[in-house]
Design a protein around this motif. Structure first.
Motif, mmCIF file in Angstrom:
data_model
loop_
_atom_site.group_PDB
_atom_site.id
_atom_site.type_symbol
_atom_site.label_atom_id
_atom_site.label_comp_id
_atom_site.label_asym_id
_atom_site.label_seq_id
_atom_site.Cartn_x
_atom_site.Cartn_y
_atom_site.Cartn_z
ATOM 1 N N VAL A 96 0.845 -1.192 0.000
ATOM 2 C CA VAL A 96 0.000 0.000 0.000
ATOM 3 C C VAL A 96 0.879 1.240 0.000
ATOM 4 O O VAL A 96 1.828 1.339 0.786
ATOM 5 N N SER A 97 0.548 2.177 -0.906
ATOM 6 C CA SER A 97 1.225 3.474 -0.918
ATOM 7 C C SER A 97 0.176 4.543 -1.175
ATOM 8 O O SER A 97 -1.018 4.245 -1.269
ATOM 9 N N ALA A 98 0.613 5.777 -1.324
ATOM 10 C CA ALA A 98 -0.328 6.881 -1.539
ATOM 11 C C ALA A 98 -1.113 6.712 -2.835
ATOM 12 O O ALA A 98 -2.262 7.148 -2.939
ATOM 13 N N ASP A 99 -0.500 6.059 -3.829
ATOM 14 C CA ASP A 99 -1.144 5.936 -5.137
ATOM 15 C C ASP A 99 -1.485 4.505 -5.539
ATOM 16 O O ASP A 99 -2.111 4.297 -6.585
ATOM 17 N N THR A 100 -1.079 3.519 -4.736
ATOM 18 C CA THR A 100 -1.291 2.131 -5.142
ATOM 19 C C THR A 100 -1.809 1.281 -3.995
ATOM 20 O O THR A 100 -1.639 1.604 -2.809
ATOM 21 N N HIS A 101 -2.440 0.167 -4.385
ATOM 22 C CA HIS A 101 -2.900 -0.835 -3.421
ATOM 23 C C HIS A 101 -2.985 -2.147 -4.188
ATOM 24 O O HIS A 101 -3.816 -2.294 -5.075
ATOM 25 N N ASN A 126 9.944 12.110 0.845
ATOM 26 C CA ASN A 126 10.174 13.372 0.138
ATOM 27 C C ASN A 126 9.274 13.436 -1.096
ATOM 28 O O ASN A 126 9.744 13.398 -2.236
ATOM 29 N N PRO A 127 7.961 13.535 -0.872
ATOM 30 C CA PRO A 127 7.011 13.472 -1.997
ATOM 31 C C PRO A 127 7.146 14.636 -2.978
ATOM 32 O O PRO A 127 6.695 14.534 -4.111
ATOM 33 N N SER A 128 7.761 15.728 -2.585
ATOM 34 C CA SER A 128 7.886 16.879 -3.483
ATOM 35 C C SER A 128 8.766 16.570 -4.685
ATOM 36 O O SER A 128 8.642 17.202 -5.735
ATOM 37 N N THR A 129 9.648 15.596 -4.540
ATOM 38 C CA THR A 129 10.550 15.254 -5.651
ATOM 39 C C THR A 129 9.995 14.127 -6.520
ATOM 40 O O THR A 129 10.447 13.930 -7.646
#
Length: 234
Positions: free
Chosen positions: A10-15, A85-88
């Protein structure tokens, strides 16, 4: 520990559900997860949770050199991948719609457009814009029963004769307004009304002498009023 484990990633964009070898190191896992989650290896902070329904923290994969089995990874555990470091890497921006401008149209503005589903239906006469098929409407059958005719009405009771006089032939507001009805004044009080139904009067007769029946139930002919011989009943 042998074999592979079924786990959720699980991540911010995937599951997704994955099969993982518990003997690989955390560093090897990160290389695999970068392809799955899009989070760069250097940015990954991985933790283990109990299950999809139970986010209880189990362990943090803090040492890249340790095998996954060292952290007690089990079937149906969740590997939660956070981006430090989501900004990168733009993590989470694929599912964040708060920054997207909404395009809204009023009903009148929508109706004026020519590139909409509504316009397509109007042009091609689809759905509620389709022309009414007048030929599909069933014409009212012709009923040849004259007012004032003597008649006999079909009865469901064997041997029962229900004779009377026709006072109405035509459509009504009851019966879903469909078809033709025949209004009959019976010779005897075997009816249900006085020629009116639900406040609408079609003819007049004594209470309980009036009835409305379908034409196919009515036989027109020389039906005299039946006389009751009271002497035979005494």
């Amino acid at each position: 520990m042998s074999g592979t484990l079924n786990v959720f990633v699980v991540s911010a964009d995937t599951h997704s559900e994955r099969r993982i070898d518990p003997h690989i190191t955390v560093e090897q896992l990160k290389n695999k997860l970068e392809l799955i989650t899009g989070v760069p290896v250097a940015n990954q902070a991985i933790s283990i949770q109990t299950s999809v329904d139970d986010p209880t923290f189990v362990a943090a994969l803090s040492d890249d050199s340790k095998p996954l089995g060292f952290y007690g990874l089990r079937d149906w555990h969740v590997l939660k991948v956070d981006d430090t470091n989501p900004s990168t890497s733009f993590t989470g921006q694929l599912t964040d719609v708060t920054q997207v401008d909404k395009f809204e149209l009023t009903d009148s503005a929508y109706a004026e457009r020519t590139d909409t589903v509504l316009a397509y239906k109007q042009r091609n006469k689809v759905g509620r814009f389709a022309p009414k098929d007048e030929s599909a409407a069933k014409p009212a059958p012709e009923v040849k029963i004259d007012l004032g005719s003597r008649c006999e009405v079909e009865s469901t009771e064997a041997g029962l004769s229900k004779r009377g006089t026709v006072h109405f032939v035509g459509p009504t507001t009851f019966g879903n307004g469909e078809g033709i009805w025949v209004g009959v004044e019976y010779d005897e009080p075997m009816g249900k009304n006085d020629g009116s139904v639900k406040g609408e009067r079609y003819f007049s007769c004594r209470p309980n002498y009036g009835a409305f029946v379908r034409p196919e139930k009515v036989k027109v002919g020389d039906y005299p009023v039946e006389e009751i011989d009271l002497d035979e009943e005494m």
